[in-house]
Design a protein around this motif. Structure first.
Motif, PDB file in Angstrom:
ATOM      1  N   SER A  27      -5.743 -33.812 -14.366  1.00 13.15           N
ATOM      2  CA  SER A  27      -5.728 -35.200 -14.836  1.00 13.15           C
ATOM      3  C   SER A  27      -5.475 -36.197 -13.710  1.00 13.15           C
ATOM      4  O   SER A  27      -5.616 -37.402 -13.907  1.00 13.15           O
ATOM      5  CB  SER A  27      -4.652 -35.380 -15.910  1.00 13.15           C
ATOM      6  N   ALA A  28      -5.094 -35.703 -12.538  1.00 13.79           N
ATOM      7  CA  ALA A  28      -4.833 -36.584 -11.392  1.00 13.79           C
ATOM      8  C   ALA A  28      -6.088 -36.722 -10.541  1.00 13.79           C
ATOM      9  O   ALA A  28      -6.826 -35.754 -10.339  1.00 13.79           O
ATOM     10  CB  ALA A  28      -3.686 -36.036 -10.550  1.00 13.79           C
ATOM     11  N   ASP A  29      -6.311 -37.906 -10.039  1.00 14.61           N
ATOM     12  CA  ASP A  29      -7.424 -38.145  -9.130  1.00 14.61           C
ATOM     13  C   ASP A  29      -6.898 -38.322  -7.714  1.00 14.61           C
ATOM     14  O   ASP A  29      -5.777 -38.790  -7.507  1.00 14.61           O
ATOM     15  CB  ASP A  29      -8.203 -39.391  -9.546  1.00 14.61           C
ATOM     16  N   PRO A  30      -7.714 -37.961  -6.728  1.00 12.54           N
ATOM     17  CA  PRO A  30      -7.275 -38.118  -5.338  1.00 12.54           C
ATOM     18  C   PRO A  30      -7.180 -39.581  -4.931  1.00 12.54           C
ATOM     19  O   PRO A  30      -7.948 -40.420  -5.398  1.00 12.54           O
ATOM     20  CB  PRO A  30      -8.365 -37.388  -4.539  1.00 12.54           C
ATOM     21  N   VAL A  31      -6.226 -39.867  -4.068  1.00 12.05           N
ATOM     22  CA  VAL A  31      -6.057 -41.208  -3.499  1.00 12.05           C
ATOM     23  C   VAL A  31      -6.070 -41.069  -1.977  1.00 12.05           C
ATOM     24  O   VAL A  31      -5.323 -40.287  -1.410  1.00 12.05           O
ATOM     25  CB  VAL A  31      -4.732 -41.851  -3.957  1.00 12.05           C
ATOM     26  N   GLY A  32      -6.946 -41.819  -1.340  1.00 13.85           N
ATOM     27  CA  GLY A  32      -7.076 -41.733   0.116  1.00 13.85           C
ATOM     28  C   GLY A  32      -8.107 -40.733   0.569  1.00 13.85           C
ATOM     29  O   GLY A  32      -8.318 -40.551   1.770  1.00 13.85           O
TER      30      GLY A  32
END
Length: 563
Positions: free
Chosen positions: A136-141
């Motif tokens: 459910s988490a998306d990558p950041v950066g």
């Protein structure tokens, strides 16, 4: 005078544009008209900042073996001016990175916090999962799936979580490592941020949407400066090679080395080796992985204004390159020694930055490790020790054959991972095979197998209460839902690994005995050889911060440490 709160609010708003500092209002006078700084007469004394340092795969004897080669401002400063618990151990198996970090910060063992390995088999969905995976988490950066991570699989709270709860979210908590699990599990569920290193073709620090929608500007600026580029360089020994007498010869038969280089010997030209060894990911397997983490941690300290007011903050730093180097070259290698001599300098840099920003005596540091490591068994065999290698594939094949012979059916073993067998419950039921009986049958057969020291069944782990010995260590690492049906323990010095490099994971002292140093605010100067356990760290720091213990904590504060 009425304009004073507005000016402070305006200043805080400006600062928040480039950092996470908008989370905590820097002066409570905005809401109350009263200063945030409590008077000495009414306030409870706590450190302005706690810095937790975990060194991945650091045996206790790395403190003493390399002691005379360390400078005065790193490990020696912590040892000589702080408190040294010389008999500190893990009180469970398996001794892996994810369970280690989770146990340090929760004060609990895998039996309660649920992180039973770096990976484990989930029998409910018939799938192997990674400890920090979060779909459910998306990558950041980054756009890489390496950013789809969070602490959702950690079942209990951490000391960092409890600090956030206690301060109503005004404390600032940040985790940093080259490994995602080394940043995420210490930072906990309520953290402001966790950052980990994405190598390959990027060489940047990343996060996930569990923590933030986008990277703070200072992190983007740090990444845009191409911080990894300067570390793709020559790795040669810090001092003359001949002076590395605490290690074996540089050229030997027990090290893996790097692809594209014929021998595992100094120097290592990372520029020429990078393409064949994962690009910027190669930095992780050198001392420079620790250096880039120190760079980033110091930047986070400064840009996020950590430790500058009376609300305690928490910076969790995990130096993980020591683990990559240890796996590659082994305990007795010059590469490991050089990595620790360089880490000593990086720790000295971090302490110097803390002195400058927070002030000596205003912050507290603890340093420990997530596990130790065994000497390369092939090397031990040469020295005539009882040691060796365990062929797990043949072992499981033999167990499957014995089951088939006894019960007349095959395929009863569903999964094997983390030295545990999971049976196929549906197949057992279909073939009317007793779950209790097959556990005992397989356990008895395993006990007679060469290289196996002890075997325990799920039934024993669930129905009995063990307080001492190997059984207690296994039970502390046994989670009722997530663990398997039969658990085996190998003999000392016997591992499942290649004949070059080394590993960890056992209940033997080379894996359980790790450093534990405390330094700074509220810490006595001294040492003890009394046994302490890894689960004592979180309660000790909680006591220092005067906050609740993590909700599953089983350890106790080490009273000798605290003033």
């Amino acid at each position: 005078m009425k304009s004073y709160p507005f000016l402070i609010f305006f200043f805080a708003l400006l600062m928040g544009c480039s950092s996470l500092s908008q989370k905590r209002t820097q002066n409570e006078s905005i809401a109350t008209g009263k200063p945030n700084k409590a008077s000495n007469e009414t306030s409870l004394k706590t450190p302005k900042l706690v810095v937790g340092i975990v060194v991945d795969q650091m045996r206790y004897d790395y403190l003493t073996r390399f002691y005379n080669r360390y400078g005065n401002d790193g490990f020696k400063r912590l040892m000589n001016e702080g408190f040294n618990a010389t008999n500190n151990h893990y009180n469970y198996v398996p001794t892996y990175t994810a369970p280690g970090h989770a146990s340090i910060y929760t004060g609990a063992t895998p039996a309660d916090h649920g992180i039973i390995g770096n990976n484990w088999y989930d029998k409910f969905i018939d799938k192997s999962i990674y400890n920090a995976d979060d779909a459910s988490a998306d990558p950041v950066g980054t756009t890489s799936d390496e950013g789809k991570m969070s602490p959702i699989n950690l079942l209990s709270s951490t000391v960092t979580d409890e600090l956030e709860l206690f301060t109503q979210g005004r404390a600032k908590v940040i985790g940093v490592s080259v490994k995602d699990r080394g940043a995420i599990l210490p930072a906990g569920h309520a953290a402001d941020a966790a950052y980990w290193f994405r190598g390959s073709d990027e060489g940047v620090f990343i996060s996930s949407t569990f923590y933030m929608k986008q990277l703070p500007q200072w992190v983007a600026d740090f990444n845009n400066s191409k911080p990894a580029e300067k570390y793709i360089k020559l790795w040669e020994t810090l001092y003359p090679l001949s002076s590395y007498t605490s290690s074996g010869p540089d050229l030997n038969e027990y090290e893996k080395g790097m692809r594209g280089k014929e021998t595992a010997t100094f120097p290592y030209d990372l520029k020429t080796l990078a393409d064949k060894n994962g690009g910027y990911s190669l930095i992780k397997a050198t001392p420079y992985g620790n250096s880039i983490v120190a760079d980033f941690a110091i930047k986070a300290l400064q840009e996020e204004n950590m430790g500058v007011d009376d609300i305690p903050d928490f910076l969790a730093v995990s130096f993980s390159s020591t683990d990559y180097v240890g796996h590659n070259y082994g305990v007795n290698s010059v590469e490991v020694e050089d990595t620790y001599l360089r880490l000593d300098q990086d720790i000295a840099r971090l302490l110097k930055a803390l002195d400058a920003q927070v002030g000596e005596g205003n912050y507290t540091v603890f340093l420990t490790a997530d596990h130790g490591a065994v000497n390369v068994p092939a090397y031990l065999q040469e020295k005539k020790f009882n040691a060796g290698y365990f062929d797990e594939r043949s072992f499981i094949k033999d167990m499957d054959t014995l089951i088939t012979t006894k019960y007349g059916v095959s395929g009863m073993i569903k999964n094997v991972s983390n030295d545990q067998v999971f049976f196929d419950q549906k197949a057992l039921s279909k073939n009317e095979i007793s779950f209790s009986e097959i556990q005992e049958f397989v356990a008895n057969e395993m006990r007679n197998y060469p290289g196996v020291a002890k075997v325990f069944t799920r039934e024993a782990m669930v129905s009995a209460q063990f307080t001492t010995g190997m059984a207690a260590l296994v039970q502390n690492g046994f989670h009722h839902k997530r663990s398997g049906d039969v658990i085996w323990v190998l003999e000392p010095g016997v591992i499942v690994y290649s004949k070059t490099g080394s590993t960890h994971g056992s209940a033997q002292s080379y894996d359980t005995h790790v450093p534990l140093l405390f330094y700074g605010f509220g810490i006595n100067n001294g040492q003890t050889a009394d046994r302490t356990e890894i689960t004592d760290i979180a309660p000790t720091i909680s006591s220092l911060l005067k906050i609740s213990f993590p909700n599953a904590a089983k350890g106790n504060p080490i009273t000798k440490v605290l003033k």
